[in-house]
Design a protein around this motif. Structure first.
Motif, PDB file in Angstrom:
ATOM      1  N   ILE A   1       0.825  -1.209   0.000  1.00  0.00           N
ATOM      2  CA  ILE A   1       0.000   0.000   0.000  1.00  0.00           C
ATOM      3  C   ILE A   1       0.862   1.262   0.000  1.00  0.00           C
ATOM      4  N   LEU A   2       1.919   1.275   0.803  1.00  0.00           N
ATOM      5  CA  LEU A   2       2.625   2.518   1.079  1.00  0.00           C
ATOM      6  C   LEU A   2       3.898   2.782   0.275  1.00  0.00           C
ATOM      7  N   VAL A   3       4.523   1.762  -0.284  1.00  0.00           N
ATOM      8  CA  VAL A   3       5.788   2.002  -0.995  1.00  0.00           C
ATOM      9  C   VAL A   3       5.637   3.022  -2.131  1.00  0.00           C
TER      10      VAL A   3
ATOM     11  N   VAL B   1      -1.895  12.202   3.225  1.00  0.00           N
ATOM     12  CA  VAL B   1      -2.098  11.019   2.397  1.00  0.00           C
ATOM     13  C   VAL B   1      -3.181  10.205   3.076  1.00  0.00           C
ATOM     14  N   LYS B   2      -4.294  10.025   2.377  1.00  0.00           N
ATOM     15  CA  LYS B   2      -5.429   9.302   2.951  1.00  0.00           C
ATOM     16  C   LYS B   2      -5.556   7.943   2.274  1.00  0.00           C
ATOM     17  N   ILE B   3      -5.649   6.906   3.112  1.00  0.00           N
ATOM     18  CA  ILE B   3      -5.808   5.539   2.636  1.00  0.00           C
ATOM     19  C   ILE B   3      -7.204   5.067   3.026  1.00  0.00           C
ATOM     20  N   ASN B   4      -7.978   4.608   2.026  1.00  0.00           N
ATOM     21  CA  ASN B   4      -9.296   4.044   2.319  1.00  0.00           C
ATOM     22  C   ASN B   4      -9.322   2.583   1.861  1.00  0.00           C
ATOM     23  N   ALA B   5     -10.453   1.919   2.020  1.00  0.00           N
ATOM     24  CA  ALA B   5     -10.561   0.495   1.700  1.00  0.00           C
ATOM     25  C   ALA B   5     -10.274   0.213   0.230  1.00  0.00           C
ATOM     26  N   ASP B   6     -10.669   1.108  -0.662  1.00  0.00           N
ATOM     27  CA  ASP B   6     -10.394   0.899  -2.086  1.00  0.00           C
ATOM     28  C   ASP B   6      -8.896   0.905  -2.373  1.00  0.00           C
ATOM     29  N   VAL B   7      -8.166   1.717  -1.657  1.00  0.00           N
ATOM     30  CA  VAL B   7      -6.706   1.742  -1.809  1.00  0.00           C
ATOM     31  C   VAL B   7      -6.126   0.421  -1.316  1.00  0.00           C
ATOM     32  N   VAL B   8      -6.602  -0.062  -0.182  1.00  0.00           N
ATOM     33  CA  VAL B   8      -6.131  -1.338   0.374  1.00  0.00           C
ATOM     34  C   VAL B   8      -6.387  -2.469  -0.612  1.00  0.00           C
ATOM     35  N   ASP B   9      -7.524  -2.431  -1.285  1.00  0.00           N
ATOM     36  CA  ASP B   9      -7.895  -3.475  -2.242  1.00  0.00           C
ATOM     37  C   ASP B   9      -7.258  -3.281  -3.618  1.00  0.00           C
ATOM     38  N   GLY B  10      -6.505  -2.213  -3.800  1.00  0.00           N
ATOM     39  CA  GLY B  10      -5.851  -1.957  -5.081  1.00  0.00           C
ATOM     40  C   GLY B  10      -6.777  -1.399  -6.146  1.00  0.00           C
TER      41      GLY B  10
END
Length: 73
Positions: free
Chosen positions: A35-37, A52-61
């Motif tokens: 996720i973060l690299v 930098v905001k991470i949501n579930a869609d980001v986690v799922d790619g």
């Protein structure tokens, strides 16, 4: 000077994936790196990024992290 923000749904999704894959700390680390690299390489060179905001869609790619930027004059 950049804030990293995981939404509640992102935290839940990370936990779900870790449980589904029955991984320990190393599996969790691998998921977080995935996720973060990309963010770790792009954000430091962009001085306008403040959050930098991470949501579930980001986690799922399914989406890119949401970058909030300073207002420019």
């Amino acid at each position: 000077n950049v804030t990293l923000d995981f939404t509640e749904d992102a935290v839940r999704r990370v936990a779900e994936l870790t449980i589904e894959k029955e991984t320990g700390a190393r599996g969790l680390r691998a998921l977080m790196e995935k996720i973060l690299v990309p963010v770790m390489y792009s954000v430091p060179s962009d001085e306008t990024v403040t959050v930098v905001k991470i949501n579930a869609d980001v986690v799922d790619g399914k989406a890119e992290p949401i970058l909030e930027r300073k207002a420019t004059a």
